[in-house]
Design an enzyme around this catalytic site. Structure first.
Site, PDB file in Angstrom:
ATOM      1  N   THR A  98       0.864  -1.178   0.000  1.00 47.35           N
ATOM      2  CA  THR A  98       0.000   0.000   0.000  1.00 47.35           C
ATOM      3  C   THR A  98       0.897   1.224   0.000  1.00 47.35           C
ATOM      4  OG1 THR A  98      -1.680  -1.202   1.256  1.00 47.35           O
ATOM      5  CG2 THR A  98      -1.848   1.207   1.210  1.00 47.35           C
ATOM      6  N   LYS A 174      -6.792   0.977  -3.593  1.00 54.47           N
ATOM      7  CA  LYS A 174      -6.372   0.391  -2.318  1.00 54.47           C
ATOM      8  C   LYS A 174      -6.391   1.428  -1.209  1.00 54.47           C
ATOM      9  CE  LYS A 174      -4.929  -2.372   0.833  1.00 54.47           C
ATOM     10  NZ  LYS A 174      -3.633  -3.029   0.929  1.00 54.47           N
ATOM     11  N   LYS A 242       0.125   4.583   9.043  1.00 57.27           N
ATOM     12  CA  LYS A 242       0.682   4.782   7.694  1.00 57.27           C
ATOM     13  C   LYS A 242      -0.423   4.909   6.645  1.00 57.27           C
ATOM     14  CE  LYS A 242       2.063   1.136   5.324  1.00 57.27           C
ATOM     15  NZ  LYS A 242       1.349   1.098   4.014  1.00 57.27           N
TER      16      LYS A 242
END
Length: 298
Positions: A98, A174, A242
């Site tokens: 990702t 995503k 994150k």
């Protein structure tokens, strides 16, 4: 048997499952990981050990990278003994992390100059689905990349979405998925914490919610961890620090407001700085005051 040599770099929860699935599909699977034991465990099942990304890349037509983030992927590609220096022209690098979509677009262009194809292919579904070959791949890439790596993608996943003819679209989808995942975990934790605070029986609450309109996949999955008192990290708090950061960065570039994502990000940040960074992401529930959480099951 398929004799194509495929490499998997990163044998974490998802990477190991991908490697197992590809081996079961008949591919000759080469593996590389910073943890020697993880490599040896897979070699015992029939894989081929490689000491570096470069050694793996020199032997494989398709290289699947399943590391944590863009920085680790950069190291896989361009670090000491990196894969990019050893990949043959016409081979394919499949990027499953990702990452910032703009980083993925730039990586495609950089590898294209070296004659290497690239698929922007973030994954979702968790370790169990990866091991069963049933995870989801949100991909985008040039037609030539799919021509060479399409069979590998189809073999390692239950659903492969082809979302565009160049890198970026896969990572954007995503990131949006992670918006929902992070917000749903935060909301599930908030709901369970309120129930505990109000003295509701936690098992009964879980049973009712998972059979009612308020349920979500994240509530059902992550609150089971809370009820078991088990915060072994399947996906850690810092992963959502994150990933929700990537969500906010993407929206900030177009000045798009994301009030729920911003709040969820702050919740994970609070959990991280409180000492729960490496615990399961369900540990975000620990930020709520005055709540007695279920103890670990014996």
């Amino acid at each position: 048997m398929n004799k194509t040599n495929v490499g998997v770099i990163g044998l974490g929860a998802m990477g190991r499952g991908i490697a197992q699935t590809l081996r079961s599909a008949g591919y000759a699977v080469h593996v590389c990981d910073v943890r020697a034991q993880a490599v040896q465990d897979f070699v015992a099942e029939g894989g081929v050990a490689c000491s570096s990304p470069a050694q793996l890349a020199a032997a494989c037509e398709v290289v699947v990278s399943v590391v944590v983030n863009a920085a680790q992927t950069e190291n896989v590609l361009y670090g000491e003994q990196g894969a990019a220096s050893a990949m043959k022209p016409g081979s394919v690098f499949v990027m499953c992390s990702t990452v910032d979509p703009h980083w993925s677009i730039a990586t495609e262009a950089r590898l294209h100059e070296l004659g290497i194809h690239y698929v922007d292919a973030p994954i979702s579904g968790g370790a169990a689905k990866a091991a069963a070959g049933q995870m989801t791949v949100m991909s985008s890439g040039r037609p030539a990349a799919y021509e060479r790596a399409g069979d590998v993608l189809d073999a390692m996943a239950g659903k492969v979405y082809r979302l565009g003819d160049c890198a970026g679209a896969g990572s954007k989808v995503k990131v949006i998925n992670q918006l929902l995942a992070g917000v749903h975990i935060a909301a599930a934790a908030e709901a369970m914490a309120l129930g505990l605070r109000e003295g509701v029986d936690s098992q009964a609450l879980y049973e009712v919610i998972t059979n009612s309109a308020g349920n979500s996949w994240m509530f059902e999955n992550r609150m089971a961890h809370v009820l078991a008192g088990d915060y072994t990290p399947l996906s850690a708090v810092d992963i959502f620090v994150k990933d929700l950061g990537l969500v906010l960065d993407m929206a900030r570039a177009s000045k798009f407001p994301l009030p729920l994502s911003s709040t969820a990000h702050q919740m994970f940040m609070q959990a991280s700085t409180a000492g729960f960074a490496r615990e399961d992401d369900s540990a975000v529930i620990k930020i709520f005051p005055g709540v007695e959480l279920p103890p670990p099951r014996r």
